[in-house]
Design an enzyme around this catalytic site. Sequence first.
Site, PDB file in Angstrom:
ATOM      1  N   HIS A 273       0.845  -1.199   0.000  1.00  0.00           N
ATOM      2  CA  HIS A 273       0.000   0.000   0.000  1.00  0.00           C
ATOM      3  C   HIS A 273       0.882   1.250   0.000  1.00  0.00           C
ATOM      4  CE1 HIS A 273      -2.871   3.037   1.213  1.00  0.00           C
ATOM      5  NE2 HIS A 273      -3.800   2.217   0.757  1.00  0.00           N
TER       6      HIS A 273
ATOM      7  N   GLU B  45       0.733   3.877   1.618  1.00  0.00           N
ATOM      8  CA  GLU B  45       1.085   4.368   2.962  1.00  0.00           C
ATOM      9  C   GLU B  45       2.234   3.559   3.548  1.00  0.00           C
ATOM     10  OE1 GLU B  45      -2.947   4.263   4.400  1.00  0.00           O
ATOM     11  OE2 GLU B  45      -3.404   5.800   2.900  1.00  0.00           O
TER      12      GLU B  45
ATOM     13  N   SER C  93     -10.223   7.659  -3.322  1.00  0.00           N
ATOM     14  CA  SER C  93     -11.455   8.455  -3.235  1.00  0.00           C
ATOM     15  C   SER C  93     -12.618   7.857  -4.030  1.00  0.00           C
ATOM     16  CB  SER C  93     -11.183   9.901  -3.652  1.00  0.00           C
ATOM     17  OG  SER C  93     -10.215  10.484  -2.787  1.00  0.00           O
TER      18      SER C  93
ATOM     19  N   GLU D  43      -3.606   2.505  -7.191  1.00  0.00           N
ATOM     20  CA  GLU D  43      -4.012   3.598  -6.322  1.00  0.00           C
ATOM     21  C   GLU D  43      -3.061   4.777  -6.526  1.00  0.00           C
ATOM     22  OE1 GLU D  43      -6.433   1.913  -2.781  1.00  0.00           O
ATOM     23  OE2 GLU D  43      -4.331   1.884  -2.192  1.00  0.00           O
TER      24      GLU D  43
HETATM   25  P1  13P Z   1      -9.525   6.533   0.086  1.00  0.00           P
HETATM   26  O1  13P Z   1     -10.686   5.756  -0.477  1.00  0.00           O
HETATM   27  O2  13P Z   1      -9.782   7.050   1.467  1.00  0.00           O
HETATM   28  O3  13P Z   1      -9.018   7.557  -0.874  1.00  0.00           O
HETATM   29  O4  13P Z   1      -8.332   5.458   0.274  1.00  0.00           O
HETATM   30  C1  13P Z   1      -7.968   4.642  -0.775  1.00  0.00           C
HETATM   31  C2  13P Z   1      -7.027   3.629  -0.276  1.00  0.00           C
HETATM   32  O5  13P Z   1      -5.900   3.931   0.064  1.00  0.00           O
HETATM   33  C3  13P Z   1      -7.499   2.242  -0.154  1.00  0.00           C
HETATM   34  O6  13P Z   1      -6.452   1.375   0.097  1.00  0.00           O
END
Ligand code: 13P
Length: 249
Positions: A95, A97, A213, A167
């Site tokens: 991911h 993050e 999003s 993403e």
């Molecule tokens: P959001 O839907 O809050 O933008 O997050 C997407 C995400 O990182 C899912 O793994």
Amino acid sequence: MSRQYYIAGNWKMHKTKEEAAALAKALVAGLQEGTHKYLVAPSFTLIETVAGVIKGSNIRLGAQNMAPEEQGAHTGEVSVLQLKELGVKTVILGHSERRHNYLENDALINKKVHLALKHGLEVILCVGELLEEREAGQAEKVCEQQVSAGLAGVGAKDLSSVVIAYEPVWAIGTGKTATPEDADAIHASIRGVIGRLYGPQEAAAIIIQYGGSVKPDNVSALMAKENIDGALVGGASLKPESFIPIAKF
Ligand code: 13P
């Protein structure tokens, strides 16, 4: 080849046990008649609670990360063996993050991918470019690199247990979604990478989710695109009122 839509909720670092149980219960009821494939990925400490609630339903149990080793001196990490014991079937790896805030690189992610597949888990491998990479015209290249490095050494047989999630980092949690056209173009390019690495059948079969999003009002336009096969949802997965309509688009 027809691919099944796959809608996944990444709950990130949200919810207490009580809140997680309530959300899971509402999703079990709300998605009972849903026709797509579904997943929720709660924090480690919530997994056992959520497992109890979704047992026997059409919702799969996922984790958001996993250690690259089975066991040993890895303070603060969680093992694939511990996840499997709780009934986890899928793990989200790479991911953004994890890549950008916790500095996970492609080599580490690839190690995790191999370990998860060895243990029979499904992997959702996340890829995506930063805003500056997109602005520099590098989006496809970055995703291609992350896909090929993440899957290095993964055989065609195991690829059926791999889902890719595109993403774009600039779309995560920002309310900015890639346009369906822009997202589809990257999805097509990722499918092309799979085709070059594995072959046309594998390229046609692989599920590629979009994340960033996704909301009830934009999901249908995204899912209508040829190469978009599902969604990995963050913020909107935290409430039944937003996740259920997304999941039943
Ligand atoms: P959001 O839907 O809050 O933008 O997050 C997407 C995400 O990182 C899912 O793994």
